[in-house]
Scaffold this motif. Structure first.
Motif, PDB file in Angstrom:
ATOM      1  N   ALA A  22      -6.608 -11.265  -1.243  1.00 48.80           N
ATOM      2  CA  ALA A  22      -5.286 -11.490  -1.866  1.00 48.80           C
ATOM      3  C   ALA A  22      -5.144 -12.963  -2.269  1.00 48.80           C
ATOM      4  O   ALA A  22      -4.621 -13.278  -3.353  1.00 48.80           O
ATOM      5  N   THR A 138      -4.904  -2.358  -2.709  1.00 49.98           N
ATOM      6  CA  THR A 138      -3.958  -1.769  -3.668  1.00 49.98           C
ATOM      7  C   THR A 138      -2.794  -1.103  -2.935  1.00 49.98           C
ATOM      8  O   THR A 138      -1.637  -1.210  -3.346  1.00 49.98           O
ATOM      9  N   GLU A 141      -0.514  -3.869  -1.725  1.00 52.89           N
ATOM     10  CA  GLU A 141       0.301  -4.433  -2.818  1.00 52.89           C
ATOM     11  C   GLU A 141       1.458  -3.510  -3.193  1.00 52.89           C
ATOM     12  O   GLU A 141       2.453  -3.946  -3.742  1.00 52.89           O
ATOM     13  N   ASN A 286      -8.979  -4.754  -8.272  1.00 53.93           N
ATOM     14  CA  ASN A 286      -9.122  -5.280  -6.912  1.00 53.93           C
ATOM     15  C   ASN A 286     -10.549  -5.233  -6.386  1.00 53.93           C
ATOM     16  O   ASN A 286     -10.882  -5.931  -5.429  1.00 53.93           O
TER      17      ASN A 286
END
Ligand code: CP
Ligand code: NVA
Length: 302
Positions: A22, A138, A141, A286
């Motif tokens: 991240a 993912t 997020e 990602n």
């Protein structure tokens, strides 16, 4: 240290990789240069085709200041039967890290056992751990990575992506539901691992399995190497297609996930995969960030 299976890493390691991924993503988007792997080299050995894995490893290594050599098995001496152990020993003596996409997981183990250079599984028939890392980032997020979140895998629950996701979601303490035909053999080793970390249900009815799901995940019904069984598999998995009825049964804010490549109209309908709940491009993006974080970890640069 290698990364051959998702079940090889601890929950703590998993979290530090996701955290670094991240951070790297944010830094990359803000234009910050990070050449932590300057002078390092990656050998990418490919026995099967690839778009995302090939591009994201090469580009990720370049973004970290390193270089990549791509060796497809068809142009290498693997094509005339050179052992994976010799290939591993030699590539390992040239480079700092190896990522390999092979059919048989035992071939990957043979390659990895022949070298002390870290080896990453870039997909085998058994596991696709880099995909699972990208999927978790993912989910995070999208606010879907929490203990007790309902994760539903629909379709082929007996192959690499399902195994990897089963392991990853279990490490996160998510409630896992596998929705697949009775004939689909769930991998016993991954199932046992998942059951020892979390709860796993197996359902043969997708609509009831999808009820109140936070995440609906699917993969192709015909994986690389299964082309001869295409007709049979298309019939077998048909009742497990993810469509608007499946998403309707899930929570209102559920997300749809797929590792790609996808076959629209087969394992998932176009309205779902191209709809507002789909996270397919975010997950593919990602891959880049999690693999950069993984390589930094394996090379002691995290
Ligand atoms: N998801 C994935 O691994 O894609 P590729 O086969 O394109 O690498
Ligand atoms: N299960 C699929 C994943 C592709 C990324 C396959 O092995 O072909």
């Amino acid at each position: 240290m290698d990364f051959l299976k998702i079940t090889d890493i601890s929950k703590e390691k998993l979290h530090s990789i996701l955290q670094l991924a991240a951070k790297l993503k944010e830094e990359h988007k803000s234009g910050k240069i990070n050449f932590s792997l300057a002078g390092k080299t990656l050998a990418l050995l490919m026995e099967k085709p690839s778009t995302r894995t090939l591009a994201s490893f090469q580009i990720g290594m370049a973004q970290l200041g390193g270089q990549t050599t791509v060796l497809s098995s068809s142009v290498s001496q693997l094509s005339r039967g050179e052992p994976f152990s010799d290939t591993g020993a030699i590539l390992g003596s040239y480079c700092d890290i190896i990522a390999a996409r092979l059919h048989k997981h035992t071939d990957l183990e043979e390659l990895a056992n022949a070298t002390s250079t870290p080896v990453i599984n870039a997909l085998t028939d058994l596991d696709h751990p880099c995909q699972a890392l990208a999927a978790l980032l993912t989910m995070k997020e999208n606010g879907k990575l929490f203990p007790g979140a309902k994760f539903v895998f629909a379709g082929d629950c007996g192959f690499n992506v399902a195994n990897a996701l089963m392991g990853a979601c279990a490490l996160e303490g998510m409630d896992i539901t596998l929705a697949c035909p009775q004939e689909c053999a769930v991998n016993k080793e991954y199932l046992k691992f998942a059951q020892s970390h979390s709860t796993v249900k197996i359902s043969h009815d997708l609509l009831s399995a999808a009820k109140d799901a936070d995440i609906i995940y699917t993969d192709t019904w015909v994986s690389m190497g299964q082309e001869e069984e295409k007709e049979k598999r298309m019939q077998l998995f048909l009742p497990f297609q993810v469509n608007s009825a499946t998403m309707h049964a899930a929570k209102k804010d559920a997300i749809f996930m797929h590792d790609l490549p996808a076959y629209r109209g087969k394992e998932v309908t176009s309205d779902v995969i191209d709809g507002p709940q789909s996270t397919i491009y975010a997950e593919a993006e990602n891959r880049l960030h999690v693999q950069k974080a993984l390589m930094l970890h394996l090379l002691g640069k995290a």
